[in-house]
Design a protein around this motif. Structure first.
Motif, PDB file in Angstrom:
ATOM      1  N   ASN A 343       0.815  -1.215   0.000  1.00  0.00           N
ATOM      2  CA  ASN A 343       0.000   0.000   0.000  1.00  0.00           C
ATOM      3  C   ASN A 343       0.851   1.269   0.000  1.00  0.00           C
ATOM      4  O   ASN A 343       0.315   2.372   0.089  1.00  0.00           O
ATOM      5  CB  ASN A 343      -0.920   0.005   1.221  1.00  0.00           C
ATOM      6  N   GLY A 344       2.168   1.105  -0.065  1.00  0.00           N
ATOM      7  CA  GLY A 344       3.050   2.259  -0.095  1.00  0.00           C
ATOM      8  C   GLY A 344       3.403   2.813   1.262  1.00  0.00           C
ATOM      9  O   GLY A 344       4.022   3.880   1.354  1.00  0.00           O
ATOM     10  N   GLN A 345       3.040   2.116   2.327  1.00  0.00           N
ATOM     11  CA  GLN A 345       3.350   2.570   3.680  1.00  0.00           C
ATOM     12  C   GLN A 345       4.690   1.989   4.130  1.00  0.00           C
ATOM     13  O   GLN A 345       5.023   0.844   3.800  1.00  0.00           O
ATOM     14  CB  GLN A 345       2.249   2.145   4.651  1.00  0.00           C
ATOM     15  N   VAL A 346       5.461   2.769   4.889  1.00  0.00           N
ATOM     16  CA  VAL A 346       6.765   2.310   5.352  1.00  0.00           C
ATOM     17  C   VAL A 346       6.588   1.180   6.366  1.00  0.00           C
ATOM     18  O   VAL A 346       5.949   1.352   7.410  1.00  0.00           O
ATOM     19  CB  VAL A 346       7.568   3.462   5.976  1.00  0.00           C
ATOM     20  N   ALA A 347       7.150   0.012   6.050  1.00  0.00           N
ATOM     21  CA  ALA A 347       7.068  -1.144   6.939  1.00  0.00           C
ATOM     22  C   ALA A 347       8.296  -1.256   7.832  1.00  0.00           C
ATOM     23  O   ALA A 347       8.218  -1.726   8.960  1.00  0.00           O
ATOM     24  CB  ALA A 347       6.896  -2.427   6.117  1.00  0.00           C
ATOM     25  N   ASP A 348       9.448  -0.808   7.324  1.00  0.00           N
ATOM     26  CA  ASP A 348      10.688  -0.880   8.102  1.00  0.00           C
ATOM     27  C   ASP A 348      11.715   0.038   7.468  1.00  0.00           C
ATOM     28  O   ASP A 348      11.620   0.385   6.285  1.00  0.00           O
ATOM     29  CB  ASP A 348      11.219  -2.312   8.149  1.00  0.00           C
ATOM     30  N   VAL A 349      12.727   0.430   8.245  1.00  0.00           N
ATOM     31  CA  VAL A 349      13.761   1.323   7.738  1.00  0.00           C
ATOM     32  C   VAL A 349      15.073   1.030   8.450  1.00  0.00           C
ATOM     33  O   VAL A 349      15.082   0.687   9.632  1.00  0.00           O
ATOM     34  CB  VAL A 349      13.352   2.805   7.927  1.00  0.00           C
ATOM     35  N   CYS A 350      16.151   1.152   7.714  1.00  0.00           N
ATOM     36  CA  CYS A 350      17.485   0.990   8.289  1.00  0.00           C
ATOM     37  C   CYS A 350      18.384   2.067   7.694  1.00  0.00           C
ATOM     38  O   CYS A 350      18.423   2.246   6.469  1.00  0.00           O
ATOM     39  CB  CYS A 350      18.033  -0.406   7.990  1.00  0.00           C
ATOM     40  N   MET A 351      19.111   2.795   8.561  1.00  0.00           N
ATOM     41  CA  MET A 351      20.034   3.829   8.108  1.00  0.00           C
ATOM     42  C   MET A 351      21.398   3.593   8.731  1.00  0.00           C
ATOM     43  O   MET A 351      21.496   3.287   9.923  1.00  0.00           O
ATOM     44  CB  MET A 351      19.524   5.222   8.486  1.00  0.00           C
ATOM     45  N   VAL A 352      22.445   3.725   7.937  1.00  0.00           N
ATOM     46  CA  VAL A 352      23.806   3.497   8.404  1.00  0.00           C
ATOM     47  C   VAL A 352      24.674   4.675   7.986  1.00  0.00           C
ATOM     48  O   VAL A 352      24.616   5.123   6.837  1.00  0.00           O
ATOM     49  CB  VAL A 352      24.383   2.185   7.841  1.00  0.00           C
ATOM     50  N   TYR A 353      25.465   5.187   8.945  1.00  0.00           N
ATOM     51  CA  TYR A 353      26.436   6.241   8.642  1.00  0.00           C
ATOM     52  C   TYR A 353      27.791   5.761   9.139  1.00  0.00           C
ATOM     53  O   TYR A 353      28.008   5.625  10.341  1.00  0.00           O
ATOM     54  CB  TYR A 353      26.050   7.559   9.322  1.00  0.00           C
ATOM     55  N   GLU A 367       9.731  12.739   5.811  1.00  0.00           N
ATOM     56  CA  GLU A 367      10.382  13.786   5.020  1.00  0.00           C
ATOM     57  C   GLU A 367      11.158  13.207   3.845  1.00  0.00           C
ATOM     58  O   GLU A 367      11.184  13.794   2.753  1.00  0.00           O
ATOM     59  CB  GLU A 367      11.311  14.598   5.929  1.00  0.00           C
ATOM     60  N   LEU A 368      11.823  12.059   4.056  1.00  0.00           N
ATOM     61  CA  LEU A 368      12.558  11.429   2.965  1.00  0.00           C
ATOM     62  C   LEU A 368      11.640  11.056   1.809  1.00  0.00           C
ATOM     63  O   LEU A 368      11.985  11.198   0.637  1.00  0.00           O
ATOM     64  CB  LEU A 368      13.280  10.180   3.472  1.00  0.00           C
ATOM     65  N   LEU A 369      10.453  10.557   2.149  1.00  0.00           N
ATOM     66  CA  LEU A 369       9.507  10.160   1.108  1.00  0.00           C
ATOM     67  C   LEU A 369       8.820  11.357   0.461  1.00  0.00           C
ATOM     68  O   LEU A 369       8.482  11.325  -0.722  1.00  0.00           O
ATOM     69  CB  LEU A 369       8.459   9.213   1.692  1.00  0.00           C
ATOM     70  N   LEU A 420       8.173  -3.261  -1.751  1.00  0.00           N
ATOM     71  CA  LEU A 420       9.132  -2.459  -2.499  1.00  0.00           C
ATOM     72  C   LEU A 420      10.181  -1.935  -1.530  1.00  0.00           C
ATOM     73  O   LEU A 420       9.863  -1.496  -0.421  1.00  0.00           O
ATOM     74  CB  LEU A 420       8.419  -1.288  -3.183  1.00  0.00           C
ATOM     75  N   GLY A 421      11.428  -1.984  -1.932  1.00  0.00           N
ATOM     76  CA  GLY A 421      12.502  -1.409  -1.143  1.00  0.00           C
ATOM     77  C   GLY A 421      13.148  -0.260  -1.896  1.00  0.00           C
ATOM     78  O   GLY A 421      13.162  -0.226  -3.129  1.00  0.00           O
ATOM     79  N   ILE A 422      13.652   0.713  -1.165  1.00  0.00           N
ATOM     80  CA  ILE A 422      14.391   1.825  -1.774  1.00  0.00           C
ATOM     81  C   ILE A 422      15.755   1.882  -1.106  1.00  0.00           C
ATOM     82  O   ILE A 422      15.864   2.177   0.091  1.00  0.00           O
ATOM     83  CB  ILE A 422      13.647   3.164  -1.610  1.00  0.00           C
ATOM     84  N   LEU A 423      16.782   1.598  -1.882  1.00  0.00           N
ATOM     85  CA  LEU A 423      18.156   1.563  -1.389  1.00  0.00           C
ATOM     86  C   LEU A 423      18.869   2.841  -1.822  1.00  0.00           C
ATOM     87  O   LEU A 423      18.923   3.158  -3.012  1.00  0.00           O
ATOM     88  CB  LEU A 423      18.883   0.338  -1.949  1.00  0.00           C
ATOM     89  N   THR A 424      19.420   3.581  -0.866  1.00  0.00           N
ATOM     90  CA  THR A 424      20.164   4.815  -1.143  1.00  0.00           C
ATOM     91  C   THR A 424      21.586   4.660  -0.615  1.00  0.00           C
ATOM     92  O   THR A 424      21.786   4.260   0.535  1.00  0.00           O
ATOM     93  CB  THR A 424      19.496   6.022  -0.472  1.00  0.00           C
ATOM     94  N   LEU A 425      22.572   4.983  -1.447  1.00  0.00           N
ATOM     95  CA  LEU A 425      23.978   4.887  -1.073  1.00  0.00           C
ATOM     96  C   LEU A 425      24.661   6.227  -1.327  1.00  0.00           C
ATOM     97  O   LEU A 425      24.377   6.900  -2.327  1.00  0.00           O
ATOM     98  CB  LEU A 425      24.670   3.789  -1.888  1.00  0.00           C
ATOM     99  N   VAL A 426      25.580   6.603  -0.431  1.00  0.00           N
ATOM    100  CA  VAL A 426      26.230   7.911  -0.506  1.00  0.00           C
ATOM    101  C   VAL A 426      27.741   7.731  -0.459  1.00  0.00           C
ATOM    102  O   VAL A 426      28.263   6.963   0.362  1.00  0.00           O
ATOM    103  CB  VAL A 426      25.775   8.820   0.663  1.00  0.00           C
ATOM    104  N   ARG A 427      28.453   8.465  -1.337  1.00  0.00           N
ATOM    105  CA  ARG A 427      29.911   8.529  -1.296  1.00  0.00           C
ATOM    106  C   ARG A 427      30.347   9.900  -0.804  1.00  0.00           C
ATOM    107  O   ARG A 427      29.590  10.873  -0.898  1.00  0.00           O
ATOM    108  CB  ARG A 427      30.506   8.226  -2.669  1.00  0.00           C
TER     109      ARG A 427
END
Length: 448
Positions: A343-353, A367-369, A420-427
């Motif tokens: 349904n497009g609702q966030v089921a889980d989230v993981c952030m790593v720095y 805000e991210l979405l 659906l997953g959304i993977l974001t990677l930063v350099r």
């Protein structure tokens, strides 16, 4: 339909990253996956049929073609247009006409015709979900010799098993566990896969009927092969009437159990194969591990990520591992993985720095979405390349990051269970992600 045919034709070609068409230019998802999985074992799927013309259009389109190299239809003298329908839907399908009666005869014909290192048998009536095939392949690549589906393992189920059949199956399963020392939860279920080498010690050519599945499993156990179960959901038959006859076929299963218990192993202990068989993950890429190049290591890591994502496992406990593997494969310093339900609702989230996991509030995720690149990817179903995070309006600055230009990519990831997953990677610096990086990451992306 054309999409399915085009993908199947690609399987006959050797994948090459430098020649693949970019996902951003409209290439199919599977072409990217083939590039990453070009070293996986060759997989043959065998589909026995008898008057299944109405069911094939509901089954063949759901074959995970990126995991399959060969589809073999073994037809047992159908009187409808089963073969014509199969060839229309999948022109590359290999058709074997079997004159002998029985499911066992059809399966043996399929075994002989298959050229794959891994053989998988799928029913054509819709009772076996072909989307579960990656689960079977994954279990084989993790060390099993043979994998059998179970309707009674955790996460499995059935909508096509009357009480009398369930009672009989439970009796047979318990009996086999006692007589053969197995720990199975299901016996009379025909969805299975195995390495070709199993046929060297397990001969089922003398079993023409429905009892062939039981004979296959018990003989594999007797030969001390590693037989494991994976959860599988048995659905109802779409069209037509099933060929299984409860009492006659149950009697044949019981006779097989007794007969196999009285038999001795075909392989003498002194002649038993010693060592592991199947996939050799490291040696595929180089003669010795110390000469593996960095790009090949990245491919290996992405391959592992792809298996986790597409094999249908729960990601609740694996999200951090998947994200760390992604960071390592792409030499990124931070990233996030958002999982959304159907349904497009966030089921889980993981952030790593860096090496640390960062907590994210509901407001941060929202805000991210709404304003960030994750939302842009969700709305457009495309990969996003951000050359400079300070200049691209799609990038939403994060409170724990320093105010300096960076580069980033974001990928929409298709999961096996409709999420659906959304993977974001930063350099750490601007202009560090390239189109070559996108070609690697498109193997994880969902089609536009």
């Amino acid at each position: 339909m054309e999409h399915l045919i085009n993908i199947q034709n690609q399987l006959a070609q050797k994948a090459n990253l430098s020649k693949s068409t970019s996902f951003l230019d409209g290439a199919t998802l599977e072409s990217g996956i083939l590039n990453i999985y070009r070293q996986r074992p060759r997989v043959s799927v065998i589909i026995p049929t008898l008057n299944e013309a109405k069911n094939l259009p509901l089954v063949l389109p759901y074959l995970p073609i990126a995991w399959i190299d060969e589809v073999i239809l073994v037809d047992g003298r159908s009187t409808d247009n089963t073969v014509e329908v199969a060839r229309t839907m999948l022109p590359t399908i290999k058709v074997v006409m079997e004159q002998k009666k029985g499911k066992g005869a059809a399966m043996n014909a399929g075994y002989r015709a298959a050229t794959g290192e891994i053989l998988i048998v799928v029913d054509a009536d819709g009772s076996n979900d072909p989307r579960e095939i990656p689960r079977f392949v994954q279990a084989l690549m993790m060390g099993a010799d043979m994998v059998k589906g179970s309707r009674f393992a955790h996460g499995a189920g059935t909508t096509d098993m009357p009480f009398i059949r369930q009672l009989g199956n439970s009796f047979f399963t318990i009996t086999c566990n006692l007589l053969f020392g197995t720990h199975w939860t299901d016996l009379c279920y025909g969805y299975h896969a195995f390495w070709r080498h199993c046929l060297e010690v397990v001969d089922v050519s003398d079993t023409p009927g429905f009892e062939i599945d039981t004979a296959l499993y018990l003989r594999a156990a007797r030969e001390q092969l590693h037989v494991t179960e994976v959860p599988s959901f048995e659905g109802y038959r779409f069209f037509g009437v099933g060929k299984l006859q409860t009492i006659p076929d149950g009697w044949r299963v019981l006779k097989i159990i007794i007969r196999e218990r009285l038999k001795k192993s075909r392989t003498a202990e002194s002649n038993r194969y010693l060592g592991f068989r199947g996939l050799q993950p490291v040696l595929e890429y180089a003669a010795t591990p110390n000469v593996i190049s960095a790009p090949e290591v990245n491919l290996q890591l992405l391959r592992t990520i792809g298996m986790i994502l597409s094999a249908g496992y729960s990601l609740n406990e694996l999200m951090t591992q998947v994200l760390h593997l992604s960071l390592q494969a792409m030499n990124a310093v931070s990233g996030s993985l958002l999982i959304l339900d159907e349904n497009g609702q966030v089921a889980d989230v993981c952030m790593v720095y860096g090496d640390k996991k960062v907590s994210a509030s509901e407001k941060n995720v929202s805000e991210l979405l709404d304003q960030g690149v994750a939302g842009w990817v969700l709305r457009n179903r495309k990969l996003a390349l951000i050359a400079n995070t300070n200049e691209d309006p799609r990038w939403l600055p994060r409170t724990w990051e320093q105010d300096m230009p960076r580069s980033a990519v974001a990928v929409p990831v298709a999961l096996n269970d409709c999420r659906l997953g959304i993977l974001t990677l930063v350099r750490s610096q601007e202009n560090q992600f390239t189109t070559d990086d996108l070609k690697l990451l498109e193997s994880l992306a969902m089609p536009a």
